[in-house]
Design a protein around this motif. Structure first.
Motif, mmCIF file in Angstrom:
data_model
loop_
_atom_site.group_PDB
_atom_site.id
_atom_site.type_symbol
_atom_site.label_atom_id
_atom_site.label_comp_id
_atom_site.label_asym_id
_atom_site.label_seq_id
_atom_site.Cartn_x
_atom_site.Cartn_y
_atom_site.Cartn_z
ATOM 1 N N MET A 109 0.831 -1.199 0.000
ATOM 2 C CA MET A 109 0.000 0.000 0.000
ATOM 3 C C MET A 109 0.869 1.252 0.000
ATOM 4 O O MET A 109 0.584 2.222 -0.707
ATOM 5 C CB MET A 109 -0.928 -0.008 1.218
ATOM 6 C CG MET A 109 -1.909 1.169 1.282
ATOM 7 S SD MET A 109 -3.136 1.179 -0.038
ATOM 8 C CE MET A 109 -2.926 2.842 -0.669
ATOM 9 N N LYS A 110 1.943 1.236 0.756
ATOM 10 C CA LYS A 110 2.852 2.393 0.815
ATOM 11 C C LYS A 110 3.536 2.615 -0.536
ATOM 12 O O LYS A 110 3.646 3.757 -1.014
ATOM 13 C CB LYS A 110 3.903 2.165 1.905
ATOM 14 C CG LYS A 110 4.929 3.296 2.041
ATOM 15 C CD LYS A 110 4.291 4.575 2.546
ATOM 16 C CE LYS A 110 5.311 5.592 3.015
ATOM 17 N NZ LYS A 110 6.222 6.064 1.955
ATOM 18 N N ILE A 111 4.003 1.542 -1.152
ATOM 19 C CA ILE A 111 4.661 1.672 -2.445
ATOM 20 C C ILE A 111 3.684 2.187 -3.498
ATOM 21 O O ILE A 111 4.007 3.083 -4.291
ATOM 22 C CB ILE A 111 5.266 0.320 -2.876
ATOM 23 C CG1 ILE A 111 6.470 -0.013 -1.990
ATOM 24 C CG2 ILE A 111 5.686 0.350 -4.347
ATOM 25 C CD1 ILE A 111 7.081 -1.366 -2.263
ATOM 26 N N ASP A 124 4.309 -9.983 3.599
ATOM 27 C CA ASP A 124 3.747 -8.643 3.706
ATOM 28 C C ASP A 124 4.812 -7.582 3.482
ATOM 29 O O ASP A 124 4.511 -6.485 3.028
ATOM 30 C CB ASP A 124 3.079 -8.458 5.067
ATOM 31 C CG ASP A 124 1.768 -9.225 5.146
ATOM 32 O OD1 ASP A 124 0.725 -8.613 4.861
ATOM 33 O OD2 ASP A 124 1.798 -10.420 5.460
ATOM 34 N N ARG A 125 6.058 -7.917 3.803
ATOM 35 C CA ARG A 125 7.167 -7.013 3.510
ATOM 36 C C ARG A 125 8.470 -7.803 3.541
ATOM 37 O O ARG A 125 8.689 -8.605 4.447
ATOM 38 C CB ARG A 125 7.228 -5.855 4.510
ATOM 39 C CG ARG A 125 8.306 -4.828 4.199
ATOM 40 C CD ARG A 125 8.258 -3.626 5.133
ATOM 41 N NE ARG A 125 7.028 -2.860 4.989
ATOM 42 C CZ ARG A 125 6.935 -1.554 5.211
ATOM 43 N NH1 ARG A 125 8.002 -0.861 5.563
ATOM 44 N NH2 ARG A 125 5.786 -0.934 5.081
ATOM 45 N N VAL A 126 9.300 -7.578 2.531
ATOM 46 C CA VAL A 126 10.615 -8.213 2.468
ATOM 47 C C VAL A 126 11.673 -7.113 2.536
ATOM 48 O O VAL A 126 11.649 -6.173 1.742
ATOM 49 C CB VAL A 126 10.792 -9.019 1.165
ATOM 50 C CG1 VAL A 126 12.161 -9.693 1.139
ATOM 51 C CG2 VAL A 126 9.683 -10.065 1.015
ATOM 52 N N ALA A 127 12.575 -7.223 3.509
ATOM 53 C CA ALA A 127 13.658 -6.249 3.635
ATOM 54 C C ALA A 127 14.711 -6.506 2.567
ATOM 55 O O ALA A 127 14.741 -7.569 1.939
ATOM 56 C CB ALA A 127 14.275 -6.322 5.028
ATOM 57 N N SER A 128 15.607 -5.539 2.375
ATOM 58 C CA SER A 128 16.585 -5.649 1.296
ATOM 59 C C SER A 128 17.553 -6.809 1.488
ATOM 60 O O SER A 128 18.139 -7.309 0.529
ATOM 61 C CB SER A 128 17.359 -4.339 1.150
ATOM 62 O OG SER A 128 18.099 -4.058 2.324
ATOM 63 N N THR A 133 6.528 -5.509 -5.472
ATOM 64 C CA THR A 133 5.951 -4.451 -4.644
ATOM 65 C C THR A 133 5.988 -4.780 -3.156
ATOM 66 O O THR A 133 5.755 -3.907 -2.326
ATOM 67 C CB THR A 133 4.498 -4.160 -5.060
ATOM 68 O OG1 THR A 133 3.753 -5.391 -5.074
ATOM 69 C CG2 THR A 133 4.437 -3.515 -6.431
ATOM 70 N N SER A 134 6.264 -6.031 -2.811
ATOM 71 C CA SER A 134 6.383 -6.406 -1.397
ATOM 72 C C SER A 134 7.812 -6.291 -0.887
ATOM 73 O O SER A 134 8.073 -6.501 0.295
ATOM 74 C CB SER A 134 5.885 -7.847 -1.176
ATOM 75 O OG SER A 134 4.500 -7.940 -1.384
ATOM 76 N N ILE A 135 8.744 -5.972 -1.781
ATOM 77 C CA ILE A 135 10.158 -5.874 -1.404
ATOM 78 C C ILE A 135 10.511 -4.412 -1.154
ATOM 79 O O ILE A 135 10.348 -3.568 -2.030
ATOM 80 C CB ILE A 135 11.061 -6.465 -2.499
ATOM 81 C CG1 ILE A 135 10.710 -7.949 -2.709
ATOM 82 C CG2 ILE A 135 12.529 -6.310 -2.128
ATOM 83 C CD1 ILE A 135 11.387 -8.580 -3.906
ATOM 84 N N ASP A 136 10.941 -4.130 0.058
ATOM 85 C CA ASP A 136 11.238 -2.759 0.477
ATOM 86 C C ASP A 136 12.749 -2.586 0.603
ATOM 87 O O ASP A 136 13.342 -2.880 1.646
ATOM 88 C CB ASP A 136 10.547 -2.469 1.804
ATOM 89 C CG ASP A 136 10.583 -1.005 2.186
ATOM 90 O OD1 ASP A 136 11.324 -0.240 1.527
ATOM 91 O OD2 ASP A 136 9.884 -0.614 3.135
ATOM 92 N N LEU A 137 13.371 -2.112 -0.463
ATOM 93 C CA LEU A 137 14.823 -1.953 -0.463
ATOM 94 C C LEU A 137 15.289 -0.848 0.483
ATOM 95 O O LEU A 137 16.478 -0.761 0.799
ATOM 96 C CB LEU A 137 15.319 -1.661 -1.880
ATOM 97 C CG LEU A 137 15.101 -2.770 -2.916
ATOM 98 C CD1 LEU A 137 15.708 -2.364 -4.251
ATOM 99 C CD2 LEU A 137 15.683 -4.101 -2.450
ATOM 100 N N ALA A 138 14.355 -0.018 0.943
ATOM 101 C CA ALA A 138 14.720 1.057 1.874
ATOM 102 C C ALA A 138 14.944 0.539 3.284
ATOM 103 O O ALA A 138 15.511 1.239 4.119
ATOM 104 C CB ALA A 138 13.631 2.130 1.877
ATOM 105 N N ILE A 139 14.512 -0.681 3.548
ATOM 106 C CA ILE A 139 14.680 -1.264 4.876
ATOM 107 C C ILE A 139 15.812 -2.282 4.824
ATOM 108 O O ILE A 139 15.738 -3.270 4.086
ATOM 109 C CB ILE A 139 13.375 -1.934 5.348
ATOM 110 C CG1 ILE A 139 12.316 -0.869 5.622
ATOM 111 C CG2 ILE A 139 13.612 -2.767 6.599
ATOM 112 C CD1 ILE A 139 11.035 -1.401 6.178
#
Length: 364
Positions: free
Chosen positions: A95-97, A254-258, A289-295
């Motif tokens: 949702m954030k992305i 739900d979210r994958v970190a880098s 879209t579930s991968i958050d490279l910022a984290i």
């Protein structure tokens, strides 16, 4: 035919109320952002991809009939409402992305002097609507990549599949099918692809306490699809992997970190630990879209905590002793070291190579 959890046409949005499944199939009308926030927060719709789609489409149906006097007012409306929708369930990064991408689009259109306010609105609506088709296409690609990876892993390991036909047994946790996406599914999309290839001997699904998404939703989908399937209690996973020759575990995210650390439904972490002990490959199926490279790691992922009532009650019936304290995190984080591969629409990546690979894909 797979289940349809989201019904949309220009100006109209309905979602299948997942709180009522499997006893009742009822669609809820979403008339705007307030409705969208509520159905996401109350978990009438859930699953990271579906949350993003429903959230963005709720804004689309709200602004569709409106007339805006300026592009600035439309941009401010888009930005404010999308940021509000992100707060409904903050752990799911999709949702954030999606919000960030659509806000960027709104800013670009606002600055483009050749674009009138009416065209700006139409282009925004088309961008939100395109999310539906893209999600289904991405899920089919995830299914294909995941099924191929599992069958290759079985062949390389030299172990005999459960069935003489070469079909395999797999385990999944929580719900990652048509009810959690626009259609087809992520981890359940891998299961679906194995079935389409004639390579699914059996699928086991966990109950997924305390919200029972596995027992209520995944089991509902598996019965609907007529897949050979068995429901097991969350506490049975170790015994299952020891006794049933399971070829792979496939879960969503739900979210994958880098670094590959993955936040998913509570209980995922312990399944990964048990899978590692038994030498069973553990896969995460998730769109880019579930991968958050910022984290940088899972330590930085905010974990949503849910109300005590989800643990203490089943429906209206209390099962826990009155006065007992509860801790109810909705998610846990599985360390990258326990993950065999992360299945995306662009291929399967080892956690250690994820950041570099995804960065190159996004730049190409």
């Amino acid at each position: 035919m797979s289940l349809q959890s989201i019904k949309y046409s220009r100006g109209s949005l309905e979602i299948l109320d997942q709180l009522l499944l499997p006893g009742q199939s009822k669609y809820v009308v979403v008339r705007g952002v307030e409705d969208g926030w509520k159905v996401i927060n109350k978990m009438q719709v859930r699953g990271a991809p579906a949350i993003a789609i429903v959230g963005c489409l709720s804004l689309a149906v709200e602004i569709n009939p409106e007339e805006f006097g300026s592009k600035k007012s439309l941009r401010q409306e888009i930005e404010g409402k999308l940021n509000y929708l992100v707060s409904a369930r903050p752990t799911a990064v999709n949702m954030k992305i999606a919000a960030d991408e659509l806000i960027t689009l709104a800013n670009e259109l606002d600055k483009d002097e050749t674009v009138a306010v009416s065209e700006m609105k139409q282009r925004f609506l088309k961008a939100t609507e395109a999310m539906l088709e893209k999600d289904i296409a991405d899920n089919r690609a995830i299914g294909a990549h995941g099924a191929k990876a599992i069958m290759q892993r079985v062949a390389e390991a030299g172990g005999a599949p459960a069935a003489s036909s070469g079909a395999v047994r797999v385990l999944t946790h929580c719900n990652t099918g048509s009810l959690a996406t626009a259609g087809y599914g992520t981890a359940l999309g891998v299961v679906r692809q194995l079935a389409e290839l004639g390579k699914l001997e059996h699928v086991y699904c966990t109950e997924t306490r305390p919200y029972n998404q596995g027992a209520r939703l995944t089991a509902y989908e598996l019965v609907h699809e007529k897949f050979p399937a068995t429901l097991v209690l969350d506490s049975m996973v170790a015994a299952l992997l020891r006794a049933k020759n399971v070829a792979a575990v496939v879960v969503g995210a739900d979210r994958v970190a880098s670094n590959g650390d993955t936040a998913n439904k509570i209980g995922t972490y312990q399944i990964a630990v048990v899978a590692k002990h038994h030498g069973v490959p553990f896969y995460v199926a998730a769109p880019l879209t579930s991968i958050d490279l910022a984290i940088p790691s899972g330590d930085h992922i905010i974990i949503e905590e849910r109300p005590d009532r989800e643990m203490t009650h089943v429906g209206e019936h209390r099962i826990a002793a009155p006065g007992i304290n509860c801790w109810n995190p909705a998610f846990d984080v599985t360390p990258a070291s326990l993950i065999t591969g992360i299945i995306t629409e662009r291929g399967v990546f080892k956690p250690a190579e994820l950041k570099e690979a995804i960065t190159k894909l996004l730049e190409s």
